[in-house]
Design an enzyme around this catalytic site. Structure first.
Site: not given
Ligand code: GTP
Ligand code: SPV
Ligand code: MN
Length: 592
Positions: A69, A197, A206, A226, A248, A250-252, A277, A375-376, A407, A503-504
């Protein structure tokens, strides 16, 4: 197709502007999808993967200048600048329409215009909304077929209504200097040019489901957030729903598809995924907050996804999935990314399509990666082994807890609970997180990202905070409890202290127990923090002292944090609700 006059008039206007050679009405049928895949392969937009191992799966590489983005090129074009607020780029709508039309004029020449009718949310659900996207990219069409509900039925549901969101996408020359992602919330219109993209071009995601929808929710009394949505099933078979907002990457996706540690699985605990998301939330007839996931697929981060960290996400990508900017293993035409496994492929192409040398790979240097850090995969939700029964129902699930998180290498404890809704809104409004590869720009810089909506709020963020407070007043004692989590505290060597991922679940159980009035906690300056004994460490290689460490609220550190929040709040001027100013004063007093 449709007889809707507002749709037909807009399409005529767009055809005159864009001058396509052909027009294709996308209907959501498998037959048409198969034909579009063939066209995409022919055009070189998709590469077919191993159809035995990965049936229906394809690889796409974007232009290397177009991998995330672009927040500095994203605009909210409301009639006044004040309406868009201090956190959005703004431009006068008339001026921006003119600029964008000049960029897009004639850009479909020699190309096909695809018309995509889609529903965000199950078709016909009272919580769903309709959009029409036009694009000149088959890749966009094939992604929209996964991420949204595309069907001729959408036209039937729309009838002759004007309540739909217009979305114009034109790839143009993928020129980063002419790239714009623009929103006109007062006209229900989105225009995206010069990108190909994900979040820039899949306009249902979004652009509509967050930026336009947050504006609609503000006007109509509901919320577009979000957030992931998950259902936590306990051994009695009861399911409690949690919505969580993390910035984004950060683990969703990971939390939404969590697999509990074995000892909890054996007891009968399980997590169901409703969304990973985006959440649209409304107050139901019983006065509780109900959420739907408006999407129909996952646009998930590939790196780090593996059978251990996120088995369910990986399973979801085994068929009918489009991979974007991952590495291609030439031996068997499968995909690879950092963190998938330890077998660096010997004979592979990197995300740019160049031969990749595993000997040169250095974890610390992102330029040596085979897959792009952002990459996605675009995977259908129906592939997910733990998809919730509620996912397709469209009635929404009642939310017991809202969880904020980000984070933070230091500062934020593993988990804490707000004192009440107002205090929870304060916590969300002050959220901070290290930036990730999901957006262009520096990575690892701490910034304030209120409710994980900084890049996605379609209006003045001060008004957005006010809207949150109003929703809390309406919900009263039926409001979800609000929590904050941080999986990312690091030790002096920079290693994550908390094991995270499955473990979360240990933290989620405490959260639900708190909602049920079952778990204990200590009151601190920032809210209720569990005592180390309150988090179950069964089978975990972690001692109570380490846990105690990541649960500590260090006053000196929080005094600094309070000062930074004060700075952050200055941006909002007199649009910052007094309640939040008072919350900050209370925090400061508590720290004395
Ligand atoms: P968007 O799709 O961008 O909105 O992101 P998202 O919030 O869905 O993030 P996603 O779950 O894909 O996590 C992104 C990164 O965080 C990945 O590289 C994961 O491996 C890492 N991650 C997710 N959960 C954890 C966790 O509990 N601990 C740690 N250390 N890393 C994590
Ligand atoms: C984000 O960046 O929060 C995503 C990926 O979920 S995108 O659809 O590219 O915004
Ligand atoms: Mn997102």
């Amino acid at each position: 197709m449709t007889k809707n006059k507002t749709v037909l008039a807009w399409l005529d206007e767009m055809k005159a502007l864009l001058t396509p050679d052909n027009v294709v009405w996308v209907d959501g049928t498998d037959a048409q999808r198969d034909e579009l895949r063939r066209v995409a392969v022919e055009l070189g937009e998709l590469e077919e993967l191993n159809q035995e191992k990965l049936p229906g799966c394809y690889l796409h590489r974007t232009n290397p200048n177009d991998v995330a983005r672009v927040e500095d090129r994203t605009f909210i074009c409301t009639s006044t600048k004040e309406m868009a607020g201090p956190t959005n780029n703004w431009c006068d709508p008339k001026e921006m329409y003119e600029k964008l039309y000049n960029i897009a004029r004639g850009s479909y020449k020699g190309r096909t215009m695809y018309i995509i009718p889609y529903s965000m949310g199950p078709i016909g659900s009272p919580l769903a909304k309709i959009g029409v996207e036009i694009t000149d990219s088959v890749y966009v069409v094939l992604n929209m077929l996964i991420m949204t509900r595309v069907s001729n039925e959408v036209w039937d549901v729309l009838g002759d209504s004007n309540d739909w969101v217009r979305g114009l996408h034109s790839r143009c020359d993928v020129d980063p200097e002419k790239r714009y992602i623009c929103h006109f919330p007062e006209d229900n219109t989105i225009i995206s040019v010069n990108s190909g993209y994900g979040g820039n071009v899949l306009l249902g995601k979004k652009c509509f489901a967050l930026r336009i929808a947050s504006f609609q929710g503000w006007k109509e009394g509901w919320m577009a957030e979000h957030m992931l949505i998950l259902g936590l099933q306990n051994p009695k078979g009861e399911v409690h729903y949690i919505a969580a907002a993390f910035p984004s990457a950060c683990g969703k996706t990971n939390l939404a598809m969590l697999i509990p540690p074995e000892y909890l699985r054996k007891k009968g605990y399980k997590v169901w995924t409703v969304g990973d998301d985006i959440a649209w939330m409304r107050i139901g007839e019983d006065g509780r907050l109900y959420a739907i996931n408006p999407e129909n697929g996952f646009f998930g981060v590939a790196p780090g996804t593996n059978a251990h960290s996120n088995f369910n996400a990986l399973e979801s990508t085994k068929k009918n999935t489009i991979f974007t900017n991952v590495a291609l293993d030439l031996n068997d035409k499968t995909v690879w990314w950092e963190g998938l496994n330890k077998n660096l492929p010997e004979n592979a192409l990197d995300w740019k399509g160049n031969p990749w040398d595993p000997a040169k790979f250095n974890k610390a240097d992102k330029t040596t990666c085979a897959a792009h850090p952002n990459s996605r995969f675009t995977a259908p939700a129906e592939n997910c082994p733990c998809i919730s029964d509620e996912f397709n129902k469209g009635a929404g699930v009642p939310i017991s807890a809202i969880v904020f998180g980000g984070r933070r290498a230091k500062y934020a404890p593993l988990v804490y609970q707000s004192r009440d809704w107002e205090n929870g809104v304060f916590i969300g409004s002050a959220m901070a997180s290290e930036t990730t590869a999901a957006a262009a720009g520096a990575v690892g810089v701490v910034r304030r990202d209120p409710m994980a909506m900084l890049p996605f709020c379609g209006y003045h963020m001060g008004d957005y905070f006010r809207h949150w407070l109003e929703m809390g007043k309406k919900l009263g004692d039926k409001a979800p409890k609000i929590f904050n989590v941080n999986w990312f505290r690091t030790d002096d060597e920079g290693n994550f202290i908390w094991p995270g991922f499955g473990d979360n679940m240990r933290v989620l159980n405490w959260i639900i127990d708190r909602c049920e009035g079952k778990a204990t906690a200590s009151e601190t300056a920032i809210g209720y923090v569990p005592q180390p004994e309150d988090i179950d460490l069964t089978d975990l290689d972690m001692d109570l002292d380490t846990l105690k460490d990541i649960l500590t609220v260090d006053k000196a550190v929080w005094e600094k944090e309070a000062a930074e929040i004060e700075e952050h709040y200055k941006k909002f001027g007199d649009r910052l609700p007094q309640e939040l100013r008072d919350q900050l004063a209370t925090l400061k007093a508590n720290l004395k």
